[in-house]
Design a protein around this motif. Structure first.
Motif, PDB file in Angstrom:
ATOM      1  N   VAL A   7       0.956  -1.604   0.229  1.00 54.43           N
ATOM      2  CA  VAL A   7       0.296   0.046  -0.105  1.00 54.43           C
ATOM      3  C   VAL A   7       0.988   1.253   0.270  1.00 54.43           C
ATOM      4  N   ILE A   8       0.638   2.043  -1.153  1.00 54.55           N
ATOM      5  CA  ILE A   8       1.359   3.842  -0.738  1.00 54.55           C
ATOM      6  C   ILE A   8       0.315   4.514  -0.212  1.00 54.55           C
ATOM      7  N   GLY A  18       3.333   7.884  -9.801  1.00 55.56           N
ATOM      8  CA  GLY A  18       4.724   7.351 -10.441  1.00 55.56           C
ATOM      9  C   GLY A  18       5.296   6.268  -9.579  1.00 55.56           C
ATOM     10  N   LEU A  19       5.145   5.876  -8.247  1.00 56.98           N
ATOM     11  CA  LEU A  19       6.056   4.573  -7.423  1.00 56.98           C
ATOM     12  C   LEU A  19       4.874   3.729  -8.342  1.00 56.98           C
ATOM     13  N   LYS A  20       3.748   3.759  -8.336  1.00 55.78           N
ATOM     14  CA  LYS A  20       3.525   2.693  -8.263  1.00 55.78           C
ATOM     15  C   LYS A  20       3.507   2.274 -10.317  1.00 55.78           C
ATOM     16  N   ARG A  21       3.212   3.052 -10.822  1.00 50.61           N
ATOM     17  CA  ARG A  21       4.268   2.297 -12.965  1.00 50.61           C
ATOM     18  C   ARG A  21       5.464   1.656 -12.025  1.00 50.61           C
ATOM     19  N   LEU A  30       3.138  -6.111  -5.575  1.00 50.56           N
ATOM     20  CA  LEU A  30       1.593  -6.166  -6.282  1.00 50.56           C
ATOM     21  C   LEU A  30       1.228  -4.612  -5.025  1.00 50.56           C
ATOM     22  N   VAL A  31       1.363  -3.743  -6.103  1.00 50.61           N
ATOM     23  CA  VAL A  31       0.164  -2.303  -4.882  1.00 50.61           C
ATOM     24  C   VAL A  31      -1.416  -3.022  -5.311  1.00 50.61           C
ATOM     25  N   VAL A  32      -1.644  -3.358  -3.503  1.00 51.25           N
ATOM     26  CA  VAL A  32      -3.210  -3.290  -3.377  1.00 51.25           C
ATOM     27  C   VAL A  32      -4.129  -2.459  -3.364  1.00 51.25           C
ATOM     28  N   GLY A  33      -3.994  -1.010  -2.301  1.00 53.36           N
ATOM     29  CA  GLY A  33      -4.518   0.504  -2.377  1.00 53.36           C
ATOM     30  C   GLY A  33      -3.600   1.518  -1.948  1.00 53.36           C
ATOM     31  N   GLU A  34      -3.968   2.908  -2.113  1.00 52.99           N
ATOM     32  CA  GLU A  34      -3.175   4.012  -1.989  1.00 52.99           C
ATOM     33  C   GLU A  34      -4.089   4.438  -1.045  1.00 52.99           C
ATOM     34  N   ALA A  35      -3.471   5.555  -0.460  1.00 53.06           N
ATOM     35  CA  ALA A  35      -4.094   6.561   0.450  1.00 53.06           C
ATOM     36  C   ALA A  35      -2.748   8.146   0.426  1.00 53.06           C
ATOM     37  N   ALA A  36      -4.316   8.731   0.334  1.00 51.25           N
ATOM     38  CA  ALA A  36      -3.678  10.297   0.350  1.00 51.25           C
ATOM     39  C   ALA A  36      -3.831  11.024   1.510  1.00 51.25           C
ATOM     40  N   THR A  37      -4.052  10.190   2.554  1.00 48.08           N
ATOM     41  CA  THR A  37      -3.800  10.926   4.289  1.00 48.08           C
ATOM     42  C   THR A  37      -3.320  10.211   5.425  1.00 48.08           C
ATOM     43  N   GLY A 107      15.458  10.454  -2.705  1.00 55.04           N
ATOM     44  CA  GLY A 107      16.143  10.654  -3.470  1.00 55.04           C
ATOM     45  C   GLY A 107      16.034   9.265  -3.423  1.00 55.04           C
ATOM     46  N   ILE A 108      15.854   7.758  -2.776  1.00 54.67           N
ATOM     47  CA  ILE A 108      16.807   7.392  -3.013  1.00 54.67           C
ATOM     48  C   ILE A 108      16.439   6.522  -4.346  1.00 54.67           C
ATOM     49  N   SER A 109      17.635   5.132  -5.285  1.00 58.98           N
ATOM     50  CA  SER A 109      17.452   4.590  -6.666  1.00 58.98           C
ATOM     51  C   SER A 109      16.682   3.402  -6.329  1.00 58.98           C
ATOM     52  N   VAL A 110      15.514   3.104  -7.390  1.00 60.51           N
ATOM     53  CA  VAL A 110      14.872   2.410  -7.515  1.00 60.51           C
ATOM     54  C   VAL A 110      15.912   1.448  -7.026  1.00 60.51           C
TER      55      VAL A 110
END
Length: 224
Positions: A7-8, A18-21, A30-37, A107-110
């Motif tokens: 989850v991001i 961008g991170l999800k892609r 596998l990204v299973v969810g996102e959150a903005a707060t 700043g971490i590399s992928v």
């Protein structure tokens, strides 16, 4: 190989997308969810039960440290990685004290981020090498690595992870003050947890409470 569910949580849509892609290119992730707060981070984590939560420190609708506490209570198997631009010592240490397993600067590399996710998913602690307080983060995070076998008794299953941890420390003979120092909470908070534990176990003293957990606990990787 097991798929790592992610989850991001970040309030910047562009960063999340961008991170999800980037992560979607990894077969094992596998990204299973996102959150903005902060509130969404807790709700999404509890609902999706990811293996790893990637969470920014500063998001609307809540406090990151309080969110860590809630996630630890409601989804204890989820390992939290802080992914942020903020490197202040206070932030670093507070997240470690509340069971973050990694602290990563944006700043971490992928390739390094992917490596960190896999290590954290496997139960390791990971710290950004550019983090000034990285050594202290790792020391605290490792010292809080307590694994508990799933309680066979239904009554014990009613305790939260924090309550089980405190009960284990009671069984070791620690005082309320010593427990507070070990898990970085106040003596008063320890007492409140013990009151709740006694109520749930229907006991009236520390010795009777400790008898419930002695057969169930094991310690791993405790760093003094």
């Amino acid at each position: 190989m097991k798929t790592i569910k992610i989850v991001i949580a970040d309030d910047h849509v562009l960063f999340r997308e961008g991170l999800k892609r980037i992560l979607s290119l990894e077969k094992e992730i596998l990204v299973v969810g996102e959150a903005a707060t902060c509130a969404e981070a807790v709700d999404t984590t509890v609902r999706m039960r990811p293996d790893v939560l990637l969470m920014d420190l500063r998001m609307p609708a809540g406090d990151a440290v309080e969110s860590l506490i809630k996630i630890g209570e409601k989804s204890p198997a989820t390992k939290v990685m802080i992914l942020t631009a903020h490197s202040e010592d206070e932030n670093v240490l507070n997240t470690a004290k509340n069971r973050a397993r990694a602290y990563v600067l944006k700043g971490i590399s992928v390739p390094t981020l992917i490596q960190a996710i896999k290590k954290v998913s496997a139960g390791e602690v990971w710290v950004d090498p550019d983090l000034p307080a990285g050594v202290d983060f790792a020391r605290i995070a490792k010292s809080l690595t307590l694994e508990v076998d799933p309680p066979a008794n239904e009554t014990l299953q009613g305790l939260t992870k924090r309550e089980l941890e405190i009960l284990q420390l009671v069984a070791e003979g620690l005082s309320n003050e010593e427990i507070g120092k070990r898990v970085f909470i106040s003596k008063k908070t320890v007492k409140t947890h013990l009151t709740n534990i006694f109520d749930k176990l229907q006991v009236n003293n520390r010795f009777k409470a400790a008898l419930w957990v002695m057969p169930h606990w094991k310690k791993q990787s405790i760093v003094k």
